[in-house]
Design a protein around this motif. Sequence first.
Motif, PDB file in Angstrom:
ATOM      1  N   GLY A  70     -19.837  42.021  26.879  1.00  0.00           N
ATOM      2  CA  GLY A  70     -20.629  40.937  27.444  1.00  0.00           C
ATOM      3  C   GLY A  70     -20.592  39.654  26.636  1.00  0.00           C
ATOM      4  O   GLY A  70     -20.210  39.618  25.469  1.00  0.00           O
ATOM      5  N   GLU A  71     -21.017  38.583  27.296  1.00  0.00           N
ATOM      6  CA  GLU A  71     -20.936  37.252  26.699  1.00  0.00           C
ATOM      7  C   GLU A  71     -21.912  37.059  25.546  1.00  0.00           C
ATOM      8  O   GLU A  71     -21.651  36.272  24.635  1.00  0.00           O
ATOM      9  N   PHE A  72     -23.031  37.760  25.557  1.00  0.00           N
ATOM     10  CA  PHE A  72     -23.990  37.625  24.465  1.00  0.00           C
ATOM     11  C   PHE A  72     -23.336  37.983  23.132  1.00  0.00           C
ATOM     12  O   PHE A  72     -23.389  37.223  22.166  1.00  0.00           O
ATOM     13  N   SER A  74     -20.088  38.327  22.541  1.00  0.00           N
ATOM     14  CA  SER A  74     -18.897  37.515  22.269  1.00  0.00           C
ATOM     15  C   SER A  74     -19.291  36.168  21.669  1.00  0.00           C
ATOM     16  O   SER A  74     -18.587  35.625  20.804  1.00  0.00           O
ATOM     17  N   GLU A  75     -20.449  35.613  22.081  1.00  0.00           N
ATOM     18  CA  GLU A  75     -20.911  34.348  21.514  1.00  0.00           C
ATOM     19  C   GLU A  75     -21.384  34.523  20.073  1.00  0.00           C
ATOM     20  O   GLU A  75     -21.183  33.645  19.233  1.00  0.00           O
ATOM     21  N   ARG A  78     -18.280  34.775  18.087  1.00  0.00           N
ATOM     22  CA  ARG A  78     -17.644  33.461  17.994  1.00  0.00           C
ATOM     23  C   ARG A  78     -18.270  32.642  16.865  1.00  0.00           C
ATOM     24  O   ARG A  78     -17.569  32.005  16.071  1.00  0.00           O
ATOM     25  N   ILE A 244     -27.507  38.068  32.192  1.00  0.00           N
ATOM     26  CA  ILE A 244     -26.681  38.920  33.049  1.00  0.00           C
ATOM     27  C   ILE A 244     -27.522  39.552  34.153  1.00  0.00           C
ATOM     28  O   ILE A 244     -27.144  39.564  35.332  1.00  0.00           O
ATOM     29  N   ASP A 270     -31.067  33.628  27.044  1.00  0.00           N
ATOM     30  CA  ASP A 270     -29.894  33.613  26.150  1.00  0.00           C
ATOM     31  C   ASP A 270     -29.025  32.378  26.352  1.00  0.00           C
ATOM     32  O   ASP A 270     -28.413  31.889  25.428  1.00  0.00           O
ATOM     33  N   ILE A 272     -26.053  32.181  28.094  1.00  0.00           N
ATOM     34  CA  ILE A 272     -24.634  32.469  27.941  1.00  0.00           C
ATOM     35  C   ILE A 272     -23.845  31.486  28.802  1.00  0.00           C
ATOM     36  O   ILE A 272     -24.391  30.885  29.728  1.00  0.00           O
ATOM     37  N   PRO A 273     -22.558  31.267  28.533  1.00  0.00           N
ATOM     38  CA  PRO A 273     -21.781  30.286  29.317  1.00  0.00           C
ATOM     39  C   PRO A 273     -21.855  30.500  30.824  1.00  0.00           C
ATOM     40  O   PRO A 273     -21.882  29.537  31.586  1.00  0.00           O
ATOM     41  N   LEU A 274     -21.914  31.745  31.272  1.00  0.00           N
ATOM     42  CA  LEU A 274     -21.957  32.039  32.703  1.00  0.00           C
ATOM     43  C   LEU A 274     -23.134  31.361  33.389  1.00  0.00           C
ATOM     44  O   LEU A 274     -23.046  30.979  34.564  1.00  0.00           O
ATOM     45  N   THR A 290     -24.518  31.280  19.300  1.00  0.00           N
ATOM     46  CA  THR A 290     -23.421  30.973  18.378  1.00  0.00           C
ATOM     47  C   THR A 290     -23.972  30.592  17.011  1.00  0.00           C
ATOM     48  O   THR A 290     -23.452  31.021  15.970  1.00  0.00           O
TER      49      THR A 290
END
Length: 335
Positions: A70-72, A74-75, A78, A244, A270, A272-274, A290
């Motif tokens: 998930g994006e959480f 991954s950020e 990053r 999400i 959060d 996230i980019p989405l 991030t």
Amino acid sequence: MTIREVAKAAGVSVATASRALNGLSSVTAKTRAKIEATARELNYVPHSGARSLTRRQTDTIGVILPDLFGEFFSEIVRGIDLAVQGAGKNLLLGNMHGSAEQTGQAIRAMRGRVDGLLVMPPHSSAETLDQALTHGIPAVLLNARSSDGATPFVAVDDYAGARLVTEHLIERGARHIVHIAGPASNRDARERERGFREALKEGLGITDPLVLPGDFREDAGRDAARYLLENGTRFDAVFGGNDIMAVDCMAELREASLTIGSEVLVAGFDDIPLARYVTPQLTTVHSDITRLGAAAAELLFRMLAGETPDAQDWLVIAPTLAVRGSTAGGFKPGT
């Protein structure tokens, strides 16, 4: 190509070549330049294992997360990677899948391979975490605190963020707000639910709001929306415990022909980019994920440099609210 061949080509001893390539000061500038030039000509790459034995450093930071999906996450990675790369170090990722036993295993697997650890243990008991960390490895916790409060940490104020978004929904006219919670064993989820409940109690006098179970994954958002629709539950706003779940809940409600942002308000947590690329864009708590990762890595580097940060150096990130289309309209109370 070995360091012996570099030393031979440069006309120096292996010990001198090693000291020069490891940046030690006991080599003259002229000799160091000659050895470094020779190493470049021969395309010599230091063996990381041998170097770590010599310097007792690996130049590697270990990161252990409860999940890598998930994006959480991954950020977070990053942010950590930006700091690690900027410091000229390497990154070693691991995950613990949530259990206390696996937390200990993941930390033990890092010993001897990393100089320090960044650990996010939301599903693990503080006691288990303390036992696993007491082996001389500098560590910083992400969104968690050790039972004795001695381990440095960087965290987002989940409670304050949940209050922000709940108060926003109330200001928009929502009076029947549903919360989709995260896992009961997750610290972030518990703090977000606590903020939601207390904001509702103070703002509307509601002491027993509807809280639906979730697990921070997509299906939980759809399941929550289906429950609300199929049971004829009265609701005018949904606060998802993370983005999400909020996004998937919003999608299910749209398929039921509800207009998001006017007929029903939806918000997440959060940023996230989405959240910025769905329609309508999702109102959410911007927790600067991030920055969370980068700040934790920078605190760890200070510890590895010999500093002993005190509690004033530990960071609690104050979230902000990103208001977007999913709560844009609002409505008068009672409609």
